[in-house]
Design an enzyme around this catalytic site. Sequence first.
Site, PDB file in Angstrom:
ATOM      1  N   ARG A  37       0.952  -1.209   0.068  1.00  0.00           N
ATOM      2  CA  ARG A  37       0.359  -0.090  -0.092  1.00  0.00           C
ATOM      3  C   ARG A  37       0.972   1.136   0.494  1.00  0.00           C
ATOM      4  O   ARG A  37       0.282   1.980  -1.155  1.00  0.00           O
ATOM      5  CB  ARG A  37      -1.167  -0.233   1.089  1.00  0.00           C
ATOM      6  CG  ARG A  37      -1.810  -0.754   1.361  1.00  0.00           C
ATOM      7  CD  ARG A  37      -2.954  -1.065   2.205  1.00  0.00           C
ATOM      8  NE  ARG A  37      -3.005  -2.818   2.079  1.00  0.00           N
ATOM      9  CZ  ARG A  37      -4.045  -3.908   1.728  1.00  0.00           C
ATOM     10  NH1 ARG A  37      -4.843  -2.572   0.981  1.00  0.00           N
ATOM     11  NH2 ARG A  37      -4.727  -4.013   1.221  1.00  0.00           N
ATOM     12  N   HIS A  67       4.067 -10.559  -6.250  1.00  0.00           N
ATOM     13  CA  HIS A  67       2.735  -9.994  -6.690  1.00  0.00           C
ATOM     14  C   HIS A  67       3.461  -8.668  -6.446  1.00  0.00           C
ATOM     15  O   HIS A  67       3.834  -7.913  -5.842  1.00  0.00           O
ATOM     16  CB  HIS A  67       1.330 -10.541  -5.479  1.00  0.00           C
ATOM     17  CG  HIS A  67       0.416 -10.022  -5.936  1.00  0.00           C
ATOM     18  ND1 HIS A  67      -0.126  -8.538  -6.076  1.00  0.00           N
ATOM     19  CD2 HIS A  67      -1.227 -10.175  -6.148  1.00  0.00           C
ATOM     20  CE1 HIS A  67      -1.520  -8.680  -6.282  1.00  0.00           C
ATOM     21  NE2 HIS A  67      -1.907  -9.402  -6.701  1.00  0.00           N
ATOM     22  N   TYR A  70      -0.288  -3.473  -4.285  1.00  0.00           N
ATOM     23  CA  TYR A  70      -1.819  -2.466  -5.631  1.00  0.00           C
ATOM     24  C   TYR A  70      -1.484  -0.961  -5.564  1.00  0.00           C
ATOM     25  O   TYR A  70      -2.984  -0.700  -5.814  1.00  0.00           O
ATOM     26  CB  TYR A  70      -3.038  -2.650  -4.125  1.00  0.00           C
ATOM     27  CG  TYR A  70      -3.163  -3.899  -3.330  1.00  0.00           C
ATOM     28  CD1 TYR A  70      -3.030  -4.405  -3.941  1.00  0.00           C
ATOM     29  CD2 TYR A  70      -3.067  -3.716  -2.166  1.00  0.00           C
ATOM     30  CE1 TYR A  70      -3.550  -6.271  -4.086  1.00  0.00           C
ATOM     31  CE2 TYR A  70      -3.491  -5.570  -1.188  1.00  0.00           C
ATOM     32  CZ  TYR A  70      -3.824  -6.490  -2.686  1.00  0.00           C
ATOM     33  OH  TYR A  70      -3.767  -8.014  -2.512  1.00  0.00           O
ATOM     34  N   HIS A 107      -2.611  -6.827 -10.731  1.00  0.00           N
ATOM     35  CA  HIS A 107      -3.569  -5.972 -11.515  1.00  0.00           C
ATOM     36  C   HIS A 107      -4.164  -5.290 -12.505  1.00  0.00           C
ATOM     37  O   HIS A 107      -3.041  -3.833 -12.153  1.00  0.00           O
ATOM     38  CB  HIS A 107      -4.076  -5.241 -10.324  1.00  0.00           C
ATOM     39  CG  HIS A 107      -5.259  -7.065  -9.077  1.00  0.00           C
ATOM     40  ND1 HIS A 107      -5.516  -6.369  -7.691  1.00  0.00           N
ATOM     41  CD2 HIS A 107      -4.428  -7.845  -8.411  1.00  0.00           C
ATOM     42  CE1 HIS A 107      -5.413  -7.280  -6.860  1.00  0.00           C
ATOM     43  NE2 HIS A 107      -4.495  -7.743  -7.410  1.00  0.00           N
ATOM     44  N   GLU A 142      -4.418 -10.798 -13.512  1.00  0.00           N
ATOM     45  CA  GLU A 142      -5.064 -11.171 -12.648  1.00  0.00           C
ATOM     46  C   GLU A 142      -6.234 -11.298 -13.128  1.00  0.00           C
ATOM     47  O   GLU A 142      -6.801  -9.820 -13.085  1.00  0.00           O
ATOM     48  CB  GLU A 142      -4.725 -11.024 -11.481  1.00  0.00           C
ATOM     49  CG  GLU A 142      -5.817 -11.630  -9.468  1.00  0.00           C
ATOM     50  CD  GLU A 142      -5.366 -11.208  -9.027  1.00  0.00           C
ATOM     51  OE1 GLU A 142      -3.640 -11.214  -8.412  1.00  0.00           O
ATOM     52  OE2 GLU A 142      -6.300 -11.825  -8.066  1.00  0.00           O
ATOM     53  N   ASP A 178      -8.121 -16.086 -10.509  1.00  0.00           N
ATOM     54  CA  ASP A 178      -8.283 -15.745  -8.489  1.00  0.00           C
ATOM     55  C   ASP A 178     -10.292 -16.454  -8.780  1.00  0.00           C
ATOM     56  O   ASP A 178     -10.652 -15.595  -9.061  1.00  0.00           O
ATOM     57  CB  ASP A 178      -8.327 -14.280  -8.743  1.00  0.00           C
ATOM     58  CG  ASP A 178      -8.423 -14.237  -6.938  1.00  0.00           C
ATOM     59  OD1 ASP A 178      -9.319 -15.043  -6.635  1.00  0.00           O
ATOM     60  OD2 ASP A 178      -7.634 -13.477  -6.206  1.00  0.00           O
ATOM     61  N   HIS A 181     -12.481 -14.156  -7.118  1.00  0.00           N
ATOM     62  CA  HIS A 181     -12.615 -12.736  -7.939  1.00  0.00           C
ATOM     63  C   HIS A 181     -13.592 -13.316  -9.329  1.00  0.00           C
ATOM     64  O   HIS A 181     -14.937 -12.594  -9.675  1.00  0.00           O
ATOM     65  CB  HIS A 181     -11.465 -12.373  -9.134  1.00  0.00           C
ATOM     66  CG  HIS A 181     -10.061 -11.273  -7.789  1.00  0.00           C
ATOM     67  ND1 HIS A 181      -9.221 -10.759  -8.161  1.00  0.00           N
ATOM     68  CD2 HIS A 181     -10.552 -11.174  -6.971  1.00  0.00           C
ATOM     69  CE1 HIS A 181      -8.550 -10.730  -7.503  1.00  0.00           C
ATOM     70  NE2 HIS A 181      -9.900 -10.408  -6.447  1.00  0.00           N
ATOM     71  N   HIS A 213      -5.884 -18.102  -8.148  1.00  0.00           N
ATOM     72  CA  HIS A 213      -5.282 -17.906  -6.711  1.00  0.00           C
ATOM     73  C   HIS A 213      -6.638 -18.432  -6.116  1.00  0.00           C
ATOM     74  O   HIS A 213      -7.908 -18.482  -6.449  1.00  0.00           O
ATOM     75  CB  HIS A 213      -6.119 -16.963  -6.661  1.00  0.00           C
ATOM     76  CG  HIS A 213      -4.573 -15.573  -7.341  1.00  0.00           C
ATOM     77  ND1 HIS A 213      -4.581 -14.288  -7.023  1.00  0.00           N
ATOM     78  CD2 HIS A 213      -2.891 -15.859  -6.936  1.00  0.00           C
ATOM     79  CE1 HIS A 213      -3.330 -13.809  -7.193  1.00  0.00           C
ATOM     80  NE2 HIS A 213      -2.585 -14.378  -6.360  1.00  0.00           N
ATOM     81  N   ASP A 226     -15.264  -8.447  -4.175  1.00  0.00           N
ATOM     82  CA  ASP A 226     -13.646  -9.228  -3.999  1.00  0.00           C
ATOM     83  C   ASP A 226     -13.539  -9.148  -2.826  1.00  0.00           C
ATOM     84  O   ASP A 226     -13.053  -7.988  -1.904  1.00  0.00           O
ATOM     85  CB  ASP A 226     -12.817  -7.639  -4.862  1.00  0.00           C
ATOM     86  CG  ASP A 226     -11.424  -8.410  -4.327  1.00  0.00           C
ATOM     87  OD1 ASP A 226     -11.336  -9.524  -3.727  1.00  0.00           O
ATOM     88  OD2 ASP A 226     -10.458  -7.778  -5.437  1.00  0.00           O
ATOM     89  N   HIS A 228     -12.379 -11.956   0.660  1.00  0.00           N
ATOM     90  CA  HIS A 228     -11.947 -13.102   0.142  1.00  0.00           C
ATOM     91  C   HIS A 228     -12.275 -14.035   1.697  1.00  0.00           C
ATOM     92  O   HIS A 228     -12.682 -12.844   2.309  1.00  0.00           O
ATOM     93  CB  HIS A 228     -10.479 -13.338   0.056  1.00  0.00           C
ATOM     94  CG  HIS A 228      -9.886 -12.197  -1.014  1.00  0.00           C
ATOM     95  ND1 HIS A 228      -8.707 -12.625  -1.671  1.00  0.00           N
ATOM     96  CD2 HIS A 228      -9.764 -12.182  -1.950  1.00  0.00           C
ATOM     97  CE1 HIS A 228      -8.035 -12.313  -2.241  1.00  0.00           C
ATOM     98  NE2 HIS A 228      -9.566 -12.027  -2.921  1.00  0.00           N
ATOM     99  N   GLU A 258      -4.991 -17.294  -0.661  1.00  0.00           N
ATOM    100  CA  GLU A 258      -5.166 -15.525  -0.177  1.00  0.00           C
ATOM    101  C   GLU A 258      -6.358 -15.149   0.849  1.00  0.00           C
ATOM    102  O   GLU A 258      -6.523 -15.092   0.581  1.00  0.00           O
ATOM    103  CB  GLU A 258      -5.167 -14.536  -1.639  1.00  0.00           C
ATOM    104  CG  GLU A 258      -4.266 -14.815  -2.196  1.00  0.00           C
ATOM    105  CD  GLU A 258      -4.334 -13.740  -3.279  1.00  0.00           C
ATOM    106  OE1 GLU A 258      -5.177 -13.540  -4.107  1.00  0.00           O
ATOM    107  OE2 GLU A 258      -3.740 -13.127  -3.949  1.00  0.00           O
TER     108      GLU A 258
HETATM  109 ZN    ZN Z   1      -8.631  -9.841  -4.005  1.00  0.00          ZN
HETATM  110 FE    FE Z   2      -6.203 -12.974  -6.120  1.00  0.00          FE
HETATM  111 FE    FE Z   3      -3.653  -9.800  -6.191  1.00  0.00          FE
END
Ligand code: ZN
Ligand code: FE
Ligand code: FE
Length: 280
Positions: A37, A67, A70, A107, A142, A178, A181, A213, A226, A228, A258
């Site tokens: 972040r 990864h 974000y 992403h 992704e 994913d 997702h 994922h 989204d 999880h 995840e």
């Molecule tokens: Zn997610």
């Molecule tokens: Fe993911």
């Molecule tokens: Fe991701």
Amino acid sequence: MFYIGCHLSVSGGYEAMGKTALSIGANTFQYFTRNPRGRGFKRPSKEDVAALVALVKENGFAPPLAHAPYTFNPSSCEERIWQYSCESMREDIEFLEAIPGSLYNFHPGSHVGKGVETGIANTAKLLNSVITPGQGTTVLIETMAGKGSEIGGRFEEVAELIRLTEPEKRVHLGVCLDTCHIWDGGYDIAGETDRVLDEFDRIIGRERLRAIHLNDTKNPLGARKDRHEKIGEGFIGLEGFKNIITNNRIAHLPFYLETPNELDGYAAEIALLRGIRNDA
Ligand code: ZN
Ligand code: FE
Ligand code: FE
């Protein structure tokens, strides 16, 4: 061979992630290339990376999945955000050459009101400028839930992004699917696994699928949310995961959890999933 791992913290260093993976019964793992972040981060030492590479080889791991954070938005029309994403991804890919066969997941971004087509074009421009023909790392797009103005929530959008990438760069592109997702995006990967994989194959091409994922979801099919959930505790459910991990079209791929868990929770999920596979 069943390749299963989870997202791990990079805070103890690279070799430490390999050791942690071993301690929870994993034979691969995922990590952030930098602070997910914020902007501050530190690259590991050459020795630390070399120790991880040796561990991965000795223990027959599937490639660790790096990864991207974000904070990147490759679809952005704002020059400053797009440039930052572009330069950072180029640096990450350069760094990953030290870890042979790496996968680098990102992403595809949010168009923030500028339209799907513009967003996809911006992301394609970024991919064309960060991928170097002959590089060792495979860059994975992704699949997203399609929340807000996210692109990549439809297989067609992922396919278009790949199509807009130059052929000599496209060979280094793959897709990470994913489960949370795509479920939230409206694809019933739990109950209609084969049908969804057929659709993936028809629209994107099965050879692009390189990683999964594995996440349960807090929301019903098509919610575009989204969120999880732990394996078996959400809408996909344990039966759904059984359908997914035993499907012989994807069983050879590496699976990365995840889910909202600490290490002991991940260890339990890995044991649970290994119990379902007869090659674990
Ligand atoms: Zn997610
Ligand atoms: Fe993911
Ligand atoms: Fe991701």
